[in-house]
Scaffold this motif. Structure first.
Motif, short mmCIF file in Angstrom:
data_model
loop_
_atom_site.label_atom_id
_atom_site.label_comp_id
_atom_site.label_asym_id
_atom_site.label_seq_id
_atom_site.Cartn_x
_atom_site.Cartn_y
_atom_site.Cartn_z
N ASP A 112 0.91 -1.36 0.16
CA ASP A 112 0.27 -0.04 0.23
C ASP A 112 0.50 1.49 -0.01
OD1 ASP A 112 -2.48 -2.20 0.07
OD2 ASP A 112 -3.13 -0.69 1.28
N MET A 113 1.97 1.58 0.83
CA MET A 113 2.74 2.67 0.61
C MET A 113 3.65 2.69 -0.01
SD MET A 113 3.83 3.45 4.66
CE MET A 113 5.18 2.06 5.02
N THR A 114 4.24 1.74 -0.89
CA THR A 114 4.54 1.66 -2.35
C THR A 114 4.54 2.36 -3.33
OG1 THR A 114 6.33 0.09 -1.20
CG2 THR A 114 6.78 0.70 -3.49
N GLY A 115 3.32 1.42 -3.39
CA GLY A 115 2.10 1.23 -4.13
C GLY A 115 1.65 3.22 -4.12
N LYS A 145 -5.33 -0.47 -5.55
CA LYS A 145 -5.89 0.65 -4.08
C LYS A 145 -3.89 0.52 -3.17
CE LYS A 145 -10.69 0.19 -2.62
NZ LYS A 145 -11.27 -0.47 -1.47
N THR A 146 -3.92 2.16 -3.23
CA THR A 146 -2.75 2.14 -2.29
C THR A 146 -3.45 3.72 -1.41
OG1 THR A 146 -2.19 4.21 -3.98
CG2 THR A 146 -1.39 2.15 -4.36
N PHE A 160 -5.94 5.74 -6.14
CA PHE A 160 -6.18 4.55 -6.76
C PHE A 160 -5.09 4.40 -8.00
CE2 PHE A 160 -10.22 5.08 -5.72
CZ PHE A 160 -10.69 3.37 -5.27
N TYR A 161 -3.63 3.28 -8.63
CA TYR A 161 -2.59 3.65 -9.32
C TYR A 161 -2.35 2.23 -9.27
CZ TYR A 161 2.05 5.28 -10.96
OH TYR A 161 2.90 5.84 -11.81
N GLU A 239 -13.82 1.49 -7.04
CA GLU A 239 -14.96 1.78 -6.15
C GLU A 239 -16.93 2.34 -6.13
OE1 GLU A 239 -14.86 1.74 -1.44
OE2 GLU A 239 -13.30 0.59 -2.59
N GLY A 240 -16.58 2.61 -7.57
CA GLY A 240 -18.19 3.53 -7.61
C GLY A 240 -19.18 2.38 -7.69
#
Length: 360
Positions: A112-115, A145-146, A160-161, A239-240
């Protein structure tokens, strides 16, 4: 080497997921996934570093790539803006450019953090997910999700990446503590509840083989989980709508993590208890039978996971914390609840009394 491959279909941003035993020491996988040939930085933590940093660096070196390493402390409590900034500082100090690639070698916190750092650095550089925990295999490494945590809420700051690839080496589970395997099984079980009742039944019969590191069962389980998540992300990347079903148990679970302090309960442990709470809510409304509720609770318990809230956490604390959840809309708390095995729905009309009964 056993190798399976699938793709996350997002048009020009599509990417492969490789599932193998021995992926870390298979240079050809890295050759195929490393698109740009600028500087390469591996972000990992102090625990994973001891086991897997050298094998990854050696594989990269064999294809002519010298990889720098940014080492962070291990734990959910370090998934914050300070340590996120440490990654950015490392990239700046080492003159990483837009042609650089960042590898996330670790569990969900590192991924998560790296992304998120890759998404922000110079407005976006390539990154590759190299998950080393069961939870990150099947959930956090796939889908883009990051985020980092904030004292007022989990994953409230992020983006979002999408990665360029996800490379899963099933052998990393051999060094994973039992508690971490259990945490991963919470997310595995989730897929059976939200999408595939036959998969849920398969887990009832075979989850102990995951614990025994049966490669055939383990690879099938990881593949099916990634396949389901890839399909959900393909239909709803940001996530719509549909992607919200992946949050089964998370509204309750994030409240537990925030109340207890990040890292006291593992994410999967909190989600497991949260899924029981969501199922109890569904039972109270008549959406599922007592039999289905007991099957869910029993499978979670059999995989060495909590099925109730922390003793120190009052029911009212859930209400106070859940209102801040990022999934809420228009001031309503959104709950994902099972309608039957293999199908869930979003409910935003749950009363405080119902929520308190669910966490009791």
């Amino acid at each position: 080497m056993m190798l399976k491959k699938l793709s996350v279909d997002l048009g020009k941003r599509s990417y492969p997921i490789f599932i193998a035993d021995g992926a870390l020491t298979t240079p050809s996988l890295w050759q195929d996934c490393l698109v740009k040939r600028g500087k390469v930085v591996i972000v990992t933590n102090e625990t994973v570093q001891k086991w897997y940093l050298e094998p990854l660096q050696s594989s990269l070196k064999s294809i002519g790539v010298e990889a720098l390493s940014c080492i962070l402390p291990d734990g959910e409590q370090y998934k914050d803006l300070k340590h996120f900034n440490d990654i950015l500082t490392f990239l700046l100090e080492n003159s990483a450019g837009r042609d650089s690639t960042v590898f996330a070698l670790g569990g969900g916190v590192i991924g998560d953090m790296t992304g998120f750092a890759a998404a922000c650095y110079q407005r976006g550089i390539d990154f590759i997910q190299v998950p080393t925990t069961l939870l990150s295999y099947v959930d956090s490494s796939v889908g883009g999700k990051t985020a980092v945590n904030h004292p007022l809420g989990k994953n409230m700051i992020g983006a979002f990446y999408q990665p360029k690839a996800v490379i899963i080496d099933l052998n990393t589970l051999k060094t994973l503590p039992e508690r971490e395997i259990a945490a991963g099984m919470a997310e595995v079980i989730k897929y059976g509840i939200i999408w595939d009742r036959d998969f849920f039944s398969y887990l009832e019969d075979n989850s102990e083989k995951v614990w025994a590191h049966d490669l055939d069962v383990l690879s099938d389980v990881v593949y099916r989980c990634c396949e389901i998540k890839a399909e959900v992300v393909h239909q709803d990347e940001t996530e719509g709508g549909l992607r919200a079903i992946l949050n089964l148990g998370h509204t309750f679970g994030h409240a537990i993590e925030t109340f207890m302090g990040y890292g006291v309960w593992l994410h999967g442990e909190a989600v497991a208890a949260g899924m029981v709470m969501a199922s109890r809510l569904a039972l109270g409304r008549g959406y599922i039978s007592e039999e289905v509720f007991e099957r869910i609770r029993a499978l979670i318990a059999r995989n060495r996971l909590p099925v109730s809230r922390p003793d120190s956490m009052p029911g009212e604390a859930f209400l106070q914390l859940m209102i801040h959840d990022k999934k809420n809309r228009n001031g309503h708390i959104n709950y994902i609840v099972p309608d039957e095995l293999g199908r869930v729905s979003l409910r935003c009309d749950v009363t405080e009394e119902e929520a308190l009964a669910a966490v009791s």
